[in-house]
Design a protein around this motif. Structure first.
Motif, PDB file in Angstrom:
ATOM      1  N   SER A  36       0.844  -1.200   0.000  1.00 51.61           N
ATOM      2  CA  SER A  36       0.000   0.000   0.000  1.00 51.61           C
ATOM      3  C   SER A  36       0.878   1.249   0.000  1.00 51.61           C
ATOM      4  O   SER A  36       1.972   1.260   0.564  1.00 51.61           O
ATOM      5  CB  SER A  36      -0.933   0.009   1.203  1.00 51.61           C
ATOM      6  OG  SER A  36      -0.195   0.077   2.389  1.00 51.61           O
ATOM      7  N   VAL A  37       0.390   2.266  -0.679  1.00 50.45           N
ATOM      8  CA  VAL A  37       1.052   3.572  -0.725  1.00 50.45           C
ATOM      9  C   VAL A  37      -0.011   4.645  -0.529  1.00 50.45           C
ATOM     10  O   VAL A  37      -1.196   4.411  -0.778  1.00 50.45           O
ATOM     11  CB  VAL A  37       1.802   3.805  -2.067  1.00 50.45           C
ATOM     12  CG1 VAL A  37       2.939   2.829  -2.238  1.00 50.45           C
ATOM     13  CG2 VAL A  37       0.862   3.738  -3.241  1.00 50.45           C
ATOM     14  N   PHE A  68     -11.870  14.333 -11.529  1.00 46.68           N
ATOM     15  CA  PHE A  68     -11.019  14.207 -10.356  1.00 46.68           C
ATOM     16  C   PHE A  68      -9.545  14.400 -10.721  1.00 46.68           C
ATOM     17  O   PHE A  68      -9.154  14.305 -11.879  1.00 46.68           O
ATOM     18  CB  PHE A  68     -11.214  12.834  -9.689  1.00 46.68           C
ATOM     19  CG  PHE A  68     -10.912  11.674 -10.582  1.00 46.68           C
ATOM     20  CD1 PHE A  68      -9.647  11.106 -10.611  1.00 46.68           C
ATOM     21  CD2 PHE A  68     -11.891  11.138 -11.401  1.00 46.68           C
ATOM     22  CE1 PHE A  68      -9.364  10.042 -11.435  1.00 46.68           C
ATOM     23  CE2 PHE A  68     -11.622  10.069 -12.236  1.00 46.68           C
ATOM     24  CZ  PHE A  68     -10.344   9.520 -12.250  1.00 46.68           C
ATOM     25  N   ASP A  69      -8.760  14.672  -9.684  1.00 53.71           N
ATOM     26  CA  ASP A  69      -7.297  14.707  -9.771  1.00 53.71           C
ATOM     27  C   ASP A  69      -6.782  13.545  -8.935  1.00 53.71           C
ATOM     28  O   ASP A  69      -7.322  13.258  -7.863  1.00 53.71           O
ATOM     29  CB  ASP A  69      -6.734  16.010  -9.202  1.00 53.71           C
ATOM     30  CG  ASP A  69      -7.253  17.241  -9.936  1.00 53.71           C
ATOM     31  OD1 ASP A  69      -7.634  17.119 -11.109  1.00 53.71           O
ATOM     32  OD2 ASP A  69      -7.272  18.321  -9.316  1.00 53.71           O
ATOM     33  N   LEU A  70      -5.737  12.896  -9.417  1.00 58.55           N
ATOM     34  CA  LEU A  70      -5.210  11.723  -8.735  1.00 58.55           C
ATOM     35  C   LEU A  70      -3.692  11.814  -8.661  1.00 58.55           C
ATOM     36  O   LEU A  70      -3.035  12.021  -9.682  1.00 58.55           O
ATOM     37  CB  LEU A  70      -5.621  10.459  -9.510  1.00 58.55           C
ATOM     38  CG  LEU A  70      -5.233   9.114  -8.959  1.00 58.55           C
ATOM     39  CD1 LEU A  70      -5.891   8.894  -7.611  1.00 58.55           C
ATOM     40  CD2 LEU A  70      -5.654   8.032  -9.924  1.00 58.55           C
ATOM     41  N   PHE A  71      -3.164  11.706  -7.446  1.00 54.63           N
ATOM     42  CA  PHE A  71      -1.721  11.777  -7.228  1.00 54.63           C
ATOM     43  C   PHE A  71      -1.298  10.565  -6.411  1.00 54.63           C
ATOM     44  O   PHE A  71      -1.854  10.322  -5.343  1.00 54.63           O
ATOM     45  CB  PHE A  71      -1.347  13.052  -6.475  1.00 54.63           C
ATOM     46  CG  PHE A  71      -1.857  14.302  -7.130  1.00 54.63           C
ATOM     47  CD1 PHE A  71      -1.209  14.837  -8.233  1.00 54.63           C
ATOM     48  CD2 PHE A  71      -3.004  14.926  -6.669  1.00 54.63           C
ATOM     49  CE1 PHE A  71      -1.687  15.980  -8.845  1.00 54.63           C
ATOM     50  CE2 PHE A  71      -3.489  16.069  -7.274  1.00 54.63           C
ATOM     51  CZ  PHE A  71      -2.832  16.589  -8.367  1.00 54.63           C
ATOM     52  N   ALA A  72      -0.304   9.820  -6.918  1.00 53.06           N
ATOM     53  CA  ALA A  72       0.219   8.659  -6.192  1.00 53.06           C
ATOM     54  C   ALA A  72       1.588   8.304  -6.740  1.00 53.06           C
ATOM     55  O   ALA A  72       1.833   8.418  -7.944  1.00 53.06           O
ATOM     56  CB  ALA A  72      -0.720   7.469  -6.326  1.00 53.06           C
ATOM     57  N   ASN A  73       2.463   7.893  -5.847  1.00 45.88           N
ATOM     58  CA  ASN A  73       3.771   7.383  -6.242  1.00 45.88           C
ATOM     59  C   ASN A  73       3.759   5.873  -6.030  1.00 45.88           C
ATOM     60  O   ASN A  73       3.799   5.398  -4.900  1.00 45.88           O
ATOM     61  CB  ASN A  73       4.886   8.035  -5.424  1.00 45.88           C
ATOM     62  CG  ASN A  73       6.259   7.566  -5.859  1.00 45.88           C
ATOM     63  OD1 ASN A  73       6.413   6.869  -6.852  1.00 45.88           O
ATOM     64  ND2 ASN A  73       7.265   7.958  -5.097  1.00 45.88           N
ATOM     65  N   LEU A  74       3.714   5.127  -7.119  1.00 48.07           N
ATOM     66  CA  LEU A  74       3.604   3.674  -7.051  1.00 48.07           C
ATOM     67  C   LEU A  74       4.958   2.972  -7.077  1.00 48.07           C
ATOM     68  O   LEU A  74       5.016   1.747  -7.089  1.00 48.07           O
ATOM     69  CB  LEU A  74       2.740   3.177  -8.212  1.00 48.07           C
ATOM     70  CG  LEU A  74       1.346   3.792  -8.295  1.00 48.07           C
ATOM     71  CD1 LEU A  74       0.655   3.360  -9.570  1.00 48.07           C
ATOM     72  CD2 LEU A  74       0.527   3.436  -7.083  1.00 48.07           C
ATOM     73  N   GLN A  75       6.047   3.722  -7.085  1.00 52.55           N
ATOM     74  CA  GLN A  75       7.389   3.142  -7.177  1.00 52.55           C
ATOM     75  C   GLN A  75       7.688   2.148  -6.055  1.00 52.55           C
ATOM     76  O   GLN A  75       8.277   1.105  -6.312  1.00 52.55           O
ATOM     77  CB  GLN A  75       8.444   4.260  -7.197  1.00 52.55           C
ATOM     78  CG  GLN A  75       9.861   3.756  -7.340  1.00 52.55           C
ATOM     79  CD  GLN A  75      10.089   2.980  -8.628  1.00 52.55           C
ATOM     80  OE1 GLN A  75       9.602   3.360  -9.676  1.00 52.55           O
ATOM     81  NE2 GLN A  75      10.814   1.887  -8.531  1.00 52.55           N
ATOM     82  N   PRO A  76       7.287   2.402  -4.782  1.00 51.47           N
ATOM     83  CA  PRO A  76       7.603   1.435  -3.720  1.00 51.47           C
ATOM     84  C   PRO A  76       6.937   0.068  -3.909  1.00 51.47           C
ATOM     85  O   PRO A  76       7.369  -0.911  -3.315  1.00 51.47           O
ATOM     86  CB  PRO A  76       7.089   2.111  -2.443  1.00 51.47           C
ATOM     87  CG  PRO A  76       7.030   3.549  -2.767  1.00 51.47           C
ATOM     88  CD  PRO A  76       6.727   3.636  -4.226  1.00 51.47           C
ATOM     89  N   LEU A 146      -8.985   4.318  -4.576  1.00 51.40           N
ATOM     90  CA  LEU A 146      -8.095   3.757  -5.587  1.00 51.40           C
ATOM     91  C   LEU A 146      -7.554   2.436  -5.061  1.00 51.40           C
ATOM     92  O   LEU A 146      -6.989   2.378  -3.972  1.00 51.40           O
ATOM     93  CB  LEU A 146      -6.933   4.711  -5.900  1.00 51.40           C
ATOM     94  CG  LEU A 146      -5.989   4.228  -6.991  1.00 51.40           C
ATOM     95  CD1 LEU A 146      -6.691   4.248  -8.349  1.00 51.40           C
ATOM     96  CD2 LEU A 146      -4.738   5.075  -7.042  1.00 51.40           C
ATOM     97  N   SER A 147      -7.747   1.377  -5.836  1.00 53.32           N
ATOM     98  CA  SER A 147      -7.260   0.049  -5.468  1.00 53.32           C
ATOM     99  C   SER A 147      -6.443  -0.494  -6.624  1.00 53.32           C
ATOM    100  O   SER A 147      -6.516   0.014  -7.744  1.00 53.32           O
ATOM    101  CB  SER A 147      -8.429  -0.892  -5.186  1.00 53.32           C
ATOM    102  OG  SER A 147      -9.254  -0.376  -4.173  1.00 53.32           O
ATOM    103  N   TRP A 148      -5.678  -1.552  -6.355  1.00 51.96           N
ATOM    104  CA  TRP A 148      -4.906  -2.163  -7.427  1.00 51.96           C
ATOM    105  C   TRP A 148      -4.683  -3.637  -7.152  1.00 51.96           C
ATOM    106  O   TRP A 148      -4.654  -4.088  -6.022  1.00 51.96           O
ATOM    107  CB  TRP A 148      -3.568  -1.469  -7.635  1.00 51.96           C
ATOM    108  CG  TRP A 148      -2.746  -1.245  -6.424  1.00 51.96           C
ATOM    109  CD1 TRP A 148      -1.873  -2.107  -5.836  1.00 51.96           C
ATOM    110  CD2 TRP A 148      -2.717  -0.063  -5.627  1.00 51.96           C
ATOM    111  NE1 TRP A 148      -1.312  -1.541  -4.739  1.00 51.96           N
ATOM    112  CE2 TRP A 148      -1.799  -0.279  -4.587  1.00 51.96           C
ATOM    113  CE3 TRP A 148      -3.364   1.170  -5.695  1.00 51.96           C
ATOM    114  CZ2 TRP A 148      -1.533   0.674  -3.618  1.00 51.96           C
ATOM    115  CZ3 TRP A 148      -3.094   2.114  -4.743  1.00 51.96           C
ATOM    116  CH2 TRP A 148      -2.192   1.861  -3.718  1.00 51.96           C
ATOM    117  N   GLY A 162      -5.436   1.668  -1.715  1.00 48.99           N
ATOM    118  CA  GLY A 162      -4.556   2.780  -1.378  1.00 48.99           C
ATOM    119  C   GLY A 162      -5.039   3.472  -0.126  1.00 48.99           C
ATOM    120  O   GLY A 162      -6.237   3.516   0.157  1.00 48.99           O
ATOM    121  N   SER A 163      -4.121   4.004   0.640  1.00 47.67           N
ATOM    122  CA  SER A 163      -4.509   4.743   1.838  1.00 47.67           C
ATOM    123  C   SER A 163      -4.793   6.189   1.436  1.00 47.67           C
ATOM    124  O   SER A 163      -4.048   6.783   0.673  1.00 47.67           O
ATOM    125  CB  SER A 163      -3.403   4.688   2.889  1.00 47.67           C
ATOM    126  OG  SER A 163      -2.214   5.225   2.365  1.00 47.67           O
TER     127      SER A 163
END
Length: 180
Positions: A36-37, A68-76, A146-148, A162-163
Motif C-alpha cells: 500500500s502507498v 477528479f485529480d489523482l496523485f500517487a507514487n507507485l514506485q515502492p 483507488l485500489s490495485w 490505497g490509503s
C-alpha cells in the motif's frame, strides 16, 4: 538395468522439483511485503443528471459525472516480482435497496518500466456512473477509493487499497436530461 528413458525421467522430475522449490522461495521473499502507498484524490467537478434507463423498467435513473485529480507514487510497490499493476478507482455508497454499491469509474494498467508516479489532473470517469434508481441524488456519502491488483512473476495476486480516500456528495440540484 536403468534405461536411458528411465534416467531422463528421473532427471526431468528432479529438475522440476528444484525449479518448483526455487519459485516458492522467490515467492516467499516478497509474499509479506506491504504493497500500500498513500493516494491523494481531489474531486474538482461533480454533476448528476436524471436520465431514462433503457436497460430495465422504463424509469429514470441517476447518472453521475465526476472529474477528479489523482496523485500517487507507485514506485515502492514495484520490485523484482511485480510485472504490472491494474489500478481502478471505485465509488462506494449505500442506498435503501443495497447496503453496498460499488461502481468502477476509471482504470489503468501500469507496466514495469512505465512512469510509476501518477499525476493526473481533470480526469473524467472512464465508465458510466449509473445508479439503478435515484440513489445518487439521495446519497450524501460517496467514497472514492483507488485500489490495485499486483500481477507478480510468481505467487498470489494481492488486491490492495490505497490509503487516503475521498468522500464526495452530489449537489442538491440536478439536471434532468431531455428525452429525444
Amino acid at each position: 538395468m536403468n534405461t536411458v528413458l528411465s534416467r531422463a525421467n528421473s532427471l526431468f522430475a528432479f529438475s522440476l522439483s528444484v525449479m518448483a522449490a526455487l519459485t516458492f522461495g522467490c515467492f516467499i521473499t516478497t509474499a509479506f511485503k506491504d504493497r500500500s502507498v498513500p493516494v491523494d484524490i481531489h474531486v474538482s467537478k461533480v454533476m448528476i443528471k436524471n436520465v431514462d434507463d433503457f436497460t430495465g423498467p422504463r424509469e429514470r435513473s441517476d447518472l453521475g459525472f465526476v472529474t477528479f485529480d489523482l496523485f500517487a507514487n507507485l514506485q515502492p510497490i514495484f520490485d523484482w516480482n511485480v510485472k504490472e499493476l491494474f489500478l481502478y478507482l471505485t465509488a462506494e455508497y449505500s442506498t435503501k435497496s443495497n447496503t453496498l454499491n460499488q461502481v468502477v469509474l476509471w482504470d489503468k494498467i501500469v507496466l514495469r518500466g512505465d512512469n510509476t508516479k501518477l499525476n493526473l489532473k481533470d480526469v473524467k470517469s472512464k465508465y458510466f456512473f449509473f445508479d439503478d434508481g435515484n440513489g445518487l441524488r439521495a446519497n450524501k456519502n460517496i467514497t472514492l477509493t483507488l485500489s490495485w491488483n499486483v500481477v507478480p512473476n510468481a505467487g498470489i495476486l494481492p488486491l490492495v487499497m490505497g490509503s487516503g480516500h475521498k468522500s464526495l456528495a452530489f449537489p442538491e440540484t440536478y439536471e434532468t436530461a431531455k428525452s429525444y
